[in-house]
Design a protein around this motif. Sequence first.
Motif, PDB file in Angstrom:
ATOM      1  N   ASP A  12       3.807 -18.842  93.640  1.00 32.33           N
ATOM      2  CA  ASP A  12       4.969 -18.039  93.240  1.00 32.33           C
ATOM      3  C   ASP A  12       6.268 -18.592  93.832  1.00 32.33           C
ATOM      4  O   ASP A  12       7.351 -18.341  93.299  1.00 32.33           O
ATOM      5  N   GLU A  59      12.735 -16.514  91.370  1.00 28.60           N
ATOM      6  CA  GLU A  59      14.149 -16.458  91.017  1.00 28.60           C
ATOM      7  C   GLU A  59      14.943 -16.235  92.296  1.00 28.60           C
ATOM      8  O   GLU A  59      14.645 -15.336  93.070  1.00 28.60           O
ATOM      9  N   GLN A 118      16.261 -20.960  89.233  1.00 26.31           N
ATOM     10  CA  GLN A 118      14.822 -20.803  89.010  1.00 26.31           C
ATOM     11  C   GLN A 118      14.263 -22.105  88.475  1.00 26.31           C
ATOM     12  O   GLN A 118      14.821 -22.694  87.551  1.00 26.31           O
ATOM     13  N   THR A 152      22.519  -6.449  79.433  1.00 29.97           N
ATOM     14  CA  THR A 152      21.642  -7.526  79.904  1.00 29.97           C
ATOM     15  C   THR A 152      22.504  -8.696  80.387  1.00 29.97           C
ATOM     16  O   THR A 152      23.602  -8.911  79.878  1.00 29.97           O
ATOM     17  N   SER A 198      13.960 -11.012  90.255  1.00 29.69           N
ATOM     18  CA  SER A 198      12.493 -11.120  90.110  1.00 29.69           C
ATOM     19  C   SER A 198      11.880  -9.849  89.530  1.00 29.69           C
ATOM     20  O   SER A 198      10.838  -9.384  89.980  1.00 29.69           O
ATOM     21  N   GLU A 199      12.497  -9.332  88.517  1.00 29.20           N
ATOM     22  CA  GLU A 199      12.017  -8.068  87.947  1.00 29.20           C
ATOM     23  C   GLU A 199      10.612  -8.187  87.373  1.00 29.20           C
ATOM     24  O   GLU A 199       9.822  -7.249  87.464  1.00 29.20           O
ATOM     25  N   ALA A 200      10.328  -9.369  86.802  1.00 27.04           N
ATOM     26  CA  ALA A 200       9.007  -9.553  86.191  1.00 27.04           C
ATOM     27  C   ALA A 200       7.908  -9.385  87.231  1.00 27.04           C
ATOM     28  O   ALA A 200       6.849  -8.815  86.950  1.00 27.04           O
ATOM     29  N   TRP A 201       8.164  -9.884  88.424  1.00 25.38           N
ATOM     30  CA  TRP A 201       7.171  -9.746  89.495  1.00 25.38           C
ATOM     31  C   TRP A 201       6.856  -8.271  89.770  1.00 25.38           C
ATOM     32  O   TRP A 201       5.722  -7.912  90.036  1.00 25.38           O
ATOM     33  N   ARG A 215       6.718  -5.940  87.837  1.00 26.79           N
ATOM     34  CA  ARG A 215       5.795  -5.394  86.831  1.00 26.79           C
ATOM     35  C   ARG A 215       4.387  -5.954  86.998  1.00 26.79           C
ATOM     36  O   ARG A 215       3.406  -5.296  86.718  1.00 26.79           O
ATOM     37  N   GLU A 216       4.321  -7.214  87.508  1.00 27.78           N
ATOM     38  CA  GLU A 216       3.011  -7.896  87.549  1.00 27.78           C
ATOM     39  C   GLU A 216       2.250  -7.697  88.852  1.00 27.78           C
ATOM     40  O   GLU A 216       1.028  -7.666  88.871  1.00 27.78           O
TER      41      GLU A 216
END
Lengths: 672, 687
Positions: free
Chosen positions: A9, A14, A34, A48, A406-409, A411-412
């Motif tokens: 990671d 990011e 990134q 956005t 790191s918003e995706a993180w 969620r994951e």
Amino acid sequence: MTRHAAFPDFLTRETVASPAYLSTLSALLFLRSQEGKSEIVLKKEGETPRVLLSLPGLSSPVVSPDEKRLAFLAVSETGRQLYVMDLLQPQTAPVCITSMRHPVMDPQWSPDGKWLLFTSPAAEEDDEQWLLTPASPGERPAWDPALDPVAITDFGYKFDGLGFARPSVLQLWVVPADASQKPHRISHGPANFMHALFAADSRHVICESNLYCDKKESIAMDVLSIDRETGEMTRITRDKMVVSYPNPVRPLALPGGGYVIGILDYGEKSTHTNEAGYPACTLYRVSGDASTLTPITRQTPDCFDTVQFAYNAGIGAGMEKVQLSSDGTSVFFLAGYMGQGTVYCVPLAGESQAPVRLTDSAWCYNGLRTAAGPWLLASRAASDTPEQYVLLHGETGEVRVLYQSSEAWLREIPFSRASDFSVPTLDGESRVHGWVLPPQEMEEGKKYPCIVYVHGGPHPFYTDSFDLEMQCFAGAGFGLIFCNPRGSSGYGDRHRNMARAFDGSAYTDILQFVHEAGRRFSWIDMDRLGLTGGSYGGYMTNYAATRCSLFRAYITQRSTVNALISYASSDMQGSSADFPSYGEFMDHEVEHSEIVGMEKVSAPFLILHGMDDLRCPVEGAHQLFVALKDSHAPDFPVKLVLYPHTAHNQPTEKRQQQHYYRTMLEWFKAYL
Amino acid sequence: MRPFTTSDMADLACLNGISVSPTSSLVATVAYRSSKADGKWYSQVLLSHPSLGSVLRLKGTRDTVSLSSPKFSADGFLYLLSDASGEKQLIRIPEEDLTGEGTLDTTPYVPLTSFPHGITRFDVCGDSCVFEVPLWPEEIGTERALRGMTAEEKEEFLYQREYGPREITEIDYKRDETFGVRDGSVPTLCLYSLSSRTFTFVPCPFPLSHPFLSPKGTYVACHGQPNQGPRFSARELFVFPVESPTPVQRTEDHLLYGEELAFTQDEKNIVYPAWHMQGDCAIVTLKSIPVVEGESLELMDFSLPDTPGFDGMPLCLTQYGESIDMLQVVGDEVHFLAAMNGTVNLYAVSLSHPGQVRSLLTGDFSLHAFRRGRDGVLYALRGDWYTMLQLTELRPDGSFRVLWDPNPQLSSFDFGEVITRHVPSRDGSVTVLSHVIRPVPFEAGKRYPAVLYLHGGPEVCYSCDFWHELQILAGAGFAVIFCDPRGSSGYGLSFCNEEQSWGQEAIDDMFSAIDDAVSLGFIDPERIGVTGGSYGGYMTCKLIMHTDRFRAAVGQRVFVNKATSYGTGDMGFYSARMKPEEVNIGKCLMERSRTSIIRNLDHIRVPLLLLHGYKDYRCSFEQSEQMFIGLHERHPEVPVRLVMFPEANHSVSRTGLLPHRQRHVQEMVDWFYRYLQMDTKEGGEAQ
């Protein structure tokens, strides 16, 4: 949630830096990087993010005072140069306004928006025209660190991360923002000039410099003022040490003239040569003519300091530590308080006032920027939440989140949340505060191995900021225990006691905390504990390894080993002044070195060290490894891993970094 | 005629090795020069036709191509290594192509090999070649071991060299010769049949190196490193038949020395150099061992007077690279080179009646490689005080004919005259060989400042040979005193005494040499400086701590603090001589602290210049930092300067980059000039 955090990671994370709040647009502008790509992003509240610009080596964006232009650095074939773009017409190509021979760094606008100030290396004897001409392709550098011998005649001949002192030092330059003239150099002298900014009159530049400091006081710096037009230099502080390293606090220019600066409370004369000896800091108001220095802060039970050395905050890059409120009446600053990066506010007027704490312990703050009206732009994070930019209300402490990195993180990955507690020290002198970070998605009733992680310094302190390294260990099924033993800052002068960091007190503090963690959390397997840490944390790892049997594996990172090696080979050289003869000094240093007793180490021992470490010299790692091998049976697990081109830090080169963490993980997996 | 200066170093060429064609029609050697462009060393192969008196120079496509290791085969070829392709690979040239003079471009000769990292050493005999090649463990046994790297592999290889983490689990993981941590390659042997063009790697779990084929090509003898742990670097003798390459270890704990082995003509025995230890004394002897079975036999009897040891490591910079071609079996005898009483001459010892060493050729010169052709003519690399090595043909009476002089320019310099003295030691037990060089220009009746130049080791020696550093000092107006104190090699077994070299005896000998030099009348005893490298640097520091005889000092790659040298240099493992469980690190380091000469740093009163390579892993760079920081902190009134040479190891002044070597000498000259060229003690600075 689909997966655990893992060390790869680090390759895709990011990172955000250098944010500015544009009040005219109600938007946040920042640098986002990134996977090797850097871009400048504009994000209006509720919208956005929009990419404004993407260029190779993009860094240090700074918005002009009228918010119409953006200055930034980018790397072209002539090296790192300064660019300006029109924010109102972002589609027009940015203009490169420098063609310097050496890299441009740290751009700053003048308040009138007409000038840009920057830093770029130069040697005293260098011709200015030569410095203003980029090197032609294939031209031999003026100084080749791999070829040119270095003649050493005084202390301060090397510095970690920079290597051996080269003829070039950091000098200040100014250039008209419209590029109507070439840049010109405003600082002169065989010393570094840095952390600079314009005064309110857009004519004077204030900066920090070691021009007048004894080379032996390796990190000592004064505040100077330089007239952009005449080059006249005025010394603002004498015999006082401003906070410059390792957590520089840039002075603050006041609109009506004068400055706010942070000064370390050494008393009348700065005598400390070692970063390990940081005292508390006080903010001073400096009059416009630099004739008076008035302290504006004082220590209270609610505020121990006016600077923070957060060890694992890892956020707030490109932001400031001290900022003025929009109305110019209050000074906001960051300071460590009870293991957290905390925002304070103090009136600019008056003398030695009690600062007001604006933030609580739920988030770690590290990085401020004046925003709009009562709002302040800040960076913050929590153990389970990566960096976010927020607007912080300067009076109420209310918060509006502008951007979550790191918003995706989120969620994951089920990031673990750290729990804190504290225990009284054995000697009753203080309390040890710290955290336990559980493995991600722990199973009920199962026991987990734990890594005890000791911070460096020892004056920095752990926070419960987001720490990707720890989360990756937690993702691999390890719990983490980390605390702030004696010597750590942020808990008051008594706790920061440097002697206690080295006399065994901090060692027992850590053991106390670990045992308490074991009592409080049944999932911690006390028979599977590992110990690690870097620098002072490496010292503690070495210290513990010769004394206790609690740990089943050790990883010492960039540690100190032999005080006599550090005395002469560290960039922060030691002192033998207290000893009548050099021989007595030698015996004392050897006797009190961590290397003594290495034959007693009874658990697998891994040594990680950067080959260019000049702080805790890599020679120590060589000696430590040889001593362990020499005094143990051939099959006793001892390993040394050296990282080329790595200074006193974990490797940053991507493949080295992955190797580093993989090596750590495999060691702990194998022996815990 | 003018004095020799540092800028003149740029034109010097050094020689290495000698090879004679089977018919003695050609003699080959290798010349090394430093490029003025990048300062690195490049080599050329040079062929002399002794009968014609002509010379043929072999060249590559570019000036930066190095050619080396020429070897003639019985079937009329010259084999050599060329790095034209990027790595050293084998090429061969028919002898008939070598008949001319001038230059021959080797570009058309296609390499016979394509090892990924080239060839370190090789030997050839009949149909067989044997190569020593460095391979990384993951390459051994793969097809990559025999072909060059693809562009991708090369990129990854170079990345790993530059950035690859060094994973270390064995104690003997770094050497000064490798500039620190070993790169992970393993010396591996590979056999090659010239007729069938097949390669066969010799399977072995540990390093094998220095392969030599027997005279008929039946066997290979080589060095091997079968030990793990602190004795990893110790080399033993291994043998195997070419037909079935399974190495058999023939020696145990024999401490093999040097680069060479030699088979007897009948292929029954192997002669090899090895250390001979006796009490505090150590010397290199020659031993013989049957190829197949049986015990080794020591060929030299050191109880006999004037028995020289093999080699002796004479100091000079007239040869570049490893000492080779110092040993040859001639009939029933082994002929060899040995330093003895200040010269390096040719000696012989009988294989059938060993013991007594016979002197074959002596005189005031030093030989660095020799080969006797089938016709009995002796070819050698020969130098003396004023002559850098030349390729010569030597006659039994010591007279010689120059076949090639790589440094004809030296005749135009005014060198300082070397005066040799035999000085009785203070305790009267030995005679110390000492030399004094007159300053240039020299005026009788005038008194000059002097520099005592101490050698390293201590088990090495000065010999009658050209050393540019001494002549540069003389050319700068200094008298130069240099001697071989107790502990030096080249004076027999008992003289090479370790206890005495680190003790008072060696110091007494140095002072005897100074007193004797001063008695010559042209040295000002108030203006003497001292310098030396390694052991010489140790002694330099010790002398200025313990005496007030010197006015300035230059410590080169000093060794002063044993408490910090432990583990940072590449020597001194306790587990090599005691059980690990007996090692108490604290006790060991305290003992080292108490016996380090730097303890007496507070006694230093004279200006001290320190010169040190940053990648010195014999006497680590931190040793000089210990001196510099300690002295500068405690005695700021004493001038001290430390010059760090990046990317340079313990050999910075010998094999380092040309600009480094020049700066190294010039710093020393400038320092002495500044602090010794004053006429009165209180006088102002010179210049």
